[in-house]
Write a protein that holds these residues in place. Structure first.
Motif, PDB file in Angstrom:
ATOM      1  N   ARG A  26       0.850  -1.186   0.000  1.00 11.81           N
ATOM      2  CA  ARG A  26       0.000   0.000   0.000  1.00 11.81           C
ATOM      3  C   ARG A  26       0.891   1.243   0.000  1.00 11.81           C
ATOM      4  O   ARG A  26       1.884   1.299   0.710  1.00 11.81           O
ATOM      5  CB  ARG A  26      -0.882  -0.003   1.243  1.00 11.81           C
ATOM      6  CG  ARG A  26      -1.872   1.134   1.275  1.00 11.81           C
ATOM      7  CD  ARG A  26      -2.890   0.917   2.390  1.00 11.81           C
ATOM      8  NE  ARG A  26      -3.979   1.847   2.324  1.00 11.81           N
ATOM      9  CZ  ARG A  26      -3.928   3.120   2.712  1.00 11.81           C
ATOM     10  NH1 ARG A  26      -2.809   3.608   3.171  1.00 11.81           N
ATOM     11  NH2 ARG A  26      -4.999   3.887   2.643  1.00 11.81           N
ATOM     12  N   TYR A  27       0.522   2.211  -0.799  1.00  8.17           N
ATOM     13  CA  TYR A  27       1.258   3.464  -0.891  1.00  8.17           C
ATOM     14  C   TYR A  27       0.396   4.593  -0.353  1.00  8.17           C
ATOM     15  O   TYR A  27      -0.780   4.679  -0.673  1.00  8.17           O
ATOM     16  CB  TYR A  27       1.660   3.747  -2.346  1.00  8.17           C
ATOM     17  CG  TYR A  27       2.716   2.804  -2.854  1.00  8.17           C
ATOM     18  CD1 TYR A  27       4.055   3.152  -2.790  1.00  8.17           C
ATOM     19  CD2 TYR A  27       2.381   1.560  -3.368  1.00  8.17           C
ATOM     20  CE1 TYR A  27       5.031   2.282  -3.243  1.00  8.17           C
ATOM     21  CE2 TYR A  27       3.356   0.690  -3.813  1.00  8.17           C
ATOM     22  CZ  TYR A  27       4.676   1.055  -3.748  1.00  8.17           C
ATOM     23  OH  TYR A  27       5.645   0.199  -4.182  1.00  8.17           O
ATOM     24  N   LEU A  28       1.009   5.466   0.430  1.00  8.75           N
ATOM     25  CA  LEU A  28       0.292   6.591   1.028  1.00  8.75           C
ATOM     26  C   LEU A  28       0.614   7.871   0.273  1.00  8.75           C
ATOM     27  O   LEU A  28       1.756   8.108  -0.117  1.00  8.75           O
ATOM     28  CB  LEU A  28       0.705   6.767   2.492  1.00  8.75           C
ATOM     29  CG  LEU A  28       0.498   5.587   3.425  1.00  8.75           C
ATOM     30  CD1 LEU A  28       1.050   5.906   4.805  1.00  8.75           C
ATOM     31  CD2 LEU A  28      -0.966   5.218   3.513  1.00  8.75           C
ATOM     32  N   LEU A  66       3.987   2.017   2.692  1.00  9.71           N
ATOM     33  CA  LEU A  66       3.608   1.909   4.103  1.00  9.71           C
ATOM     34  C   LEU A  66       4.753   1.355   4.940  1.00  9.71           C
ATOM     35  O   LEU A  66       4.962   1.794   6.074  1.00  9.71           O
ATOM     36  CB  LEU A  66       2.354   1.046   4.247  1.00  9.71           C
ATOM     37  CG  LEU A  66       1.712   0.997   5.620  1.00  9.71           C
ATOM     38  CD1 LEU A  66       1.384   2.385   6.132  1.00  9.71           C
ATOM     39  CD2 LEU A  66       0.464   0.129   5.596  1.00  9.71           C
ATOM     40  N   ARG A  70       6.445   3.047   8.319  1.00 15.29           N
ATOM     41  CA  ARG A  70       6.622   2.329   9.595  1.00 15.29           C
ATOM     42  C   ARG A  70       8.088   2.322  10.026  1.00 15.29           C
ATOM     43  O   ARG A  70       8.394   2.501  11.201  1.00 15.29           O
ATOM     44  CB  ARG A  70       6.094   0.908   9.458  1.00 15.29           C
ATOM     45  CG  ARG A  70       4.595   0.862   9.391  1.00 15.29           C
ATOM     46  CD  ARG A  70       4.083  -0.551   9.320  1.00 15.29           C
ATOM     47  NE  ARG A  70       2.619  -0.549   9.318  1.00 15.29           N
ATOM     48  CZ  ARG A  70       1.891  -1.420   8.672  1.00 15.29           C
ATOM     49  NH1 ARG A  70       2.462  -2.383   7.970  1.00 15.29           N
ATOM     50  NH2 ARG A  70       0.585  -1.356   8.717  1.00 15.29           N
TER      51      ARG A  70
END
Length: 91
Positions: A26-28, A66, A70
């Motif tokens: 997933r990319y933000l 993601l 983190r």
């Protein structure tokens, strides 16, 4: 042997460049990253401008994997220290 043939063999023998993050990840976006940190969009944009975080640039869009977010949070987490006990003076 022609010079072009030599270059072609060298390119074929070169290892493929490493992909920084899997496509399934997933990319933000910048607003999502800012919301995750509880800050304004200015802070993630400054991290990008100062090259302090890894990111993916797709045209004009900047995205953060993601896992990188983190890692960034974990690397900048400061653990509390235990206060030293003071020895009492004898009276």
């Amino acid at each position: 042997m022609s010079n072009l043939a030599h270059i072609g063999r060298r390119l074929a023998a070169a290892p493929a460049p490493a992909v920084p993050a899997p496509l399934e990840e997933r990319y933000l976006s910048v607003p999502e990253f800012a919301a995750m940190l509880g800050t304004t969009e200015r802070f993630p944009r400054r991290l990008v401008a100062e090259r302090r975080i890894r990111y993916v640039k797709l045209g004009t869009h900047v995205r953060f994997p993601l896992s990188v977010v983190r890692e960034f949070i974990a690397a900048h987490t400061v653990e509390p220290i235990q206060p030293r006990r003071r020895a009492r003076r004898a009276v």
